[in-house]
Design a protein around this motif. Structure first.
Motif, PDB file in Angstrom:
ATOM      1  N   ARG A 113       0.823  -1.214   0.000  1.00  0.00           N
ATOM      2  CA  ARG A 113       0.000   0.000   0.000  1.00  0.00           C
ATOM      3  C   ARG A 113       0.857   1.265   0.000  1.00  0.00           C
ATOM      4  N   ALA A 114       2.043   1.169   0.611  1.00  0.00           N
ATOM      5  CA  ALA A 114       2.919   2.335   0.713  1.00  0.00           C
ATOM      6  C   ALA A 114       3.698   2.602  -0.568  1.00  0.00           C
ATOM      7  N   CYS A 115       3.830   1.595  -1.417  1.00  0.00           N
ATOM      8  CA  CYS A 115       4.624   1.765  -2.650  1.00  0.00           C
ATOM      9  C   CYS A 115       3.846   2.566  -3.683  1.00  0.00           C
ATOM     10  N   GLY A 116       4.551   3.443  -4.330  1.00  0.00           N
ATOM     11  CA  GLY A 116       3.950   4.266  -5.364  1.00  0.00           C
ATOM     12  C   GLY A 116       5.001   5.207  -5.902  1.00  0.00           C
ATOM     13  N   PRO A 117       4.607   6.093  -6.795  1.00  0.00           N
ATOM     14  CA  PRO A 117       5.574   6.992  -7.429  1.00  0.00           C
ATOM     15  C   PRO A 117       6.306   7.912  -6.449  1.00  0.00           C
ATOM     16  N   ARG A 118       5.709   8.205  -5.318  1.00  0.00           N
ATOM     17  CA  ARG A 118       6.348   9.105  -4.352  1.00  0.00           C
ATOM     18  C   ARG A 118       7.037   8.361  -3.210  1.00  0.00           C
ATOM     19  N   ALA A 119       6.939   7.034  -3.215  1.00  0.00           N
ATOM     20  CA  ALA A 119       7.544   6.246  -2.134  1.00  0.00           C
ATOM     21  C   ALA A 119       9.060   6.243  -2.279  1.00  0.00           C
ATOM     22  N   PRO A 120       9.767   6.347  -1.165  1.00  0.00           N
ATOM     23  CA  PRO A 120      11.231   6.285  -1.237  1.00  0.00           C
ATOM     24  C   PRO A 120      11.689   4.884  -1.649  1.00  0.00           C
ATOM     25  N   ALA A 121      12.861   4.825  -2.209  1.00  0.00           N
ATOM     26  CA  ALA A 121      13.402   3.552  -2.687  1.00  0.00           C
ATOM     27  C   ALA A 121      13.501   2.528  -1.566  1.00  0.00           C
ATOM     28  N   ALA A 122      13.755   2.974  -0.338  1.00  0.00           N
ATOM     29  CA  ALA A 122      13.888   2.037   0.786  1.00  0.00           C
ATOM     30  C   ALA A 122      12.602   1.238   1.002  1.00  0.00           C
ATOM     31  N   ILE A 123      11.454   1.849   0.758  1.00  0.00           N
ATOM     32  CA  ILE A 123      10.177   1.135   0.883  1.00  0.00           C
ATOM     33  C   ILE A 123      10.082   0.061  -0.191  1.00  0.00           C
ATOM     34  N   TRP A 124      10.493   0.395  -1.403  1.00  0.00           N
ATOM     35  CA  TRP A 124      10.484  -0.582  -2.495  1.00  0.00           C
ATOM     36  C   TRP A 124      11.442  -1.735  -2.205  1.00  0.00           C
ATOM     37  N   GLY A 174      17.076   7.488  -5.189  1.00  0.00           N
ATOM     38  CA  GLY A 174      17.691   6.244  -4.739  1.00  0.00           C
ATOM     39  C   GLY A 174      17.342   5.009  -5.533  1.00  0.00           C
ATOM     40  N   VAL A 175      16.977   5.172  -6.782  1.00  0.00           N
ATOM     41  CA  VAL A 175      16.611   4.011  -7.590  1.00  0.00           C
ATOM     42  C   VAL A 175      17.772   3.012  -7.716  1.00  0.00           C
ATOM     43  N   SER A 176      18.992   3.483  -7.528  1.00  0.00           N
ATOM     44  CA  SER A 176      20.138   2.573  -7.635  1.00  0.00           C
ATOM     45  C   SER A 176      20.052   1.441  -6.612  1.00  0.00           C
ATOM     46  N   SER A 177      19.456   1.702  -5.452  1.00  0.00           N
ATOM     47  CA  SER A 177      19.313   0.633  -4.458  1.00  0.00           C
ATOM     48  C   SER A 177      18.338  -0.441  -4.944  1.00  0.00           C
ATOM     49  N   LEU A 178      17.375  -0.060  -5.766  1.00  0.00           N
ATOM     50  CA  LEU A 178      16.480  -1.056  -6.358  1.00  0.00           C
ATOM     51  C   LEU A 178      17.216  -1.922  -7.372  1.00  0.00           C
ATOM     52  N   TYR A 179      18.054  -1.292  -8.192  1.00  0.00           N
ATOM     53  CA  TYR A 179      18.865  -2.065  -9.135  1.00  0.00           C
ATOM     54  C   TYR A 179      19.752  -3.047  -8.389  1.00  0.00           C
ATOM     55  N   GLN A 180      20.357  -2.605  -7.312  1.00  0.00           N
ATOM     56  CA  GLN A 180      21.239  -3.471  -6.529  1.00  0.00           C
ATOM     57  C   GLN A 180      20.455  -4.642  -5.927  1.00  0.00           C
ATOM     58  N   SER A 181      19.313  -4.370  -5.350  1.00  0.00           N
ATOM     59  CA  SER A 181      18.497  -5.430  -4.775  1.00  0.00           C
ATOM     60  C   SER A 181      18.007  -6.418  -5.826  1.00  0.00           C
ATOM     61  N   VAL A 209      10.487   5.005  -9.382  1.00  0.00           N
ATOM     62  CA  VAL A 209      11.347   5.781  -8.486  1.00  0.00           C
ATOM     63  C   VAL A 209      12.323   6.614  -9.318  1.00  0.00           C
ATOM     64  N   PRO A 210      12.357   7.930  -9.130  1.00  0.00           N
ATOM     65  CA  PRO A 210      13.284   8.772  -9.876  1.00  0.00           C
ATOM     66  C   PRO A 210      14.747   8.481  -9.507  1.00  0.00           C
ATOM     67  N   ALA A 211      15.622   8.775 -10.434  1.00  0.00           N
ATOM     68  CA  ALA A 211      17.052   8.528 -10.222  1.00  0.00           C
ATOM     69  C   ALA A 211      17.578   9.253  -8.989  1.00  0.00           C
ATOM     70  N   ASP A 212      17.081  10.431  -8.736  1.00  0.00           N
ATOM     71  CA  ASP A 212      17.570  11.200  -7.591  1.00  0.00           C
ATOM     72  C   ASP A 212      16.938  10.769  -6.257  1.00  0.00           C
TER      73      ASP A 212
END
Length: 75
Positions: free
Chosen positions: A15-26, A58-65, A53-56
């Motif tokens: 429910r918390a995930c969405g376009p404005r959610a921080p990468a840590a939630i994803w 923290g989307v890189s943490s999603l790529y890493q995960s 998640v926009p590049a600025d």
């Protein structure tokens, strides 16, 4: 039980995930999805998060995960 707790947590994280959610939630969602629904579902969620998640933000943490998930799945 631990699985019941994880399922409840996943419900709220979804429910918390969405376009404005921080990468840590994803990232948390990826971990829970992998634990409960397996790596295929977690990777689908990773693609969705990477698209939202926009590049600025923290989307890189999603790529890493996602990369770690792929490695654990032997892909």
């Amino acid at each position: 039980n631990a699985l019941g707790d994880s399922q409840k947590a996943l419900h709220y994280v979804q429910r918390a995930c969405g376009p404005r959610a921080p990468a840590a939630i994803w990232v948390l969602r990826l971990q829970l999805e992998a634990e409960i629904n397996g790596p295929d579902q977690a990777l689908r969620v990773a693609r969705d998060g990477i698209a939202k998640v926009p590049a600025d933000k923290g989307v890189s943490s999603l790529y890493q995960s996602a990369g770690e998930l792929l490695a654990r799945a032997g892909r």
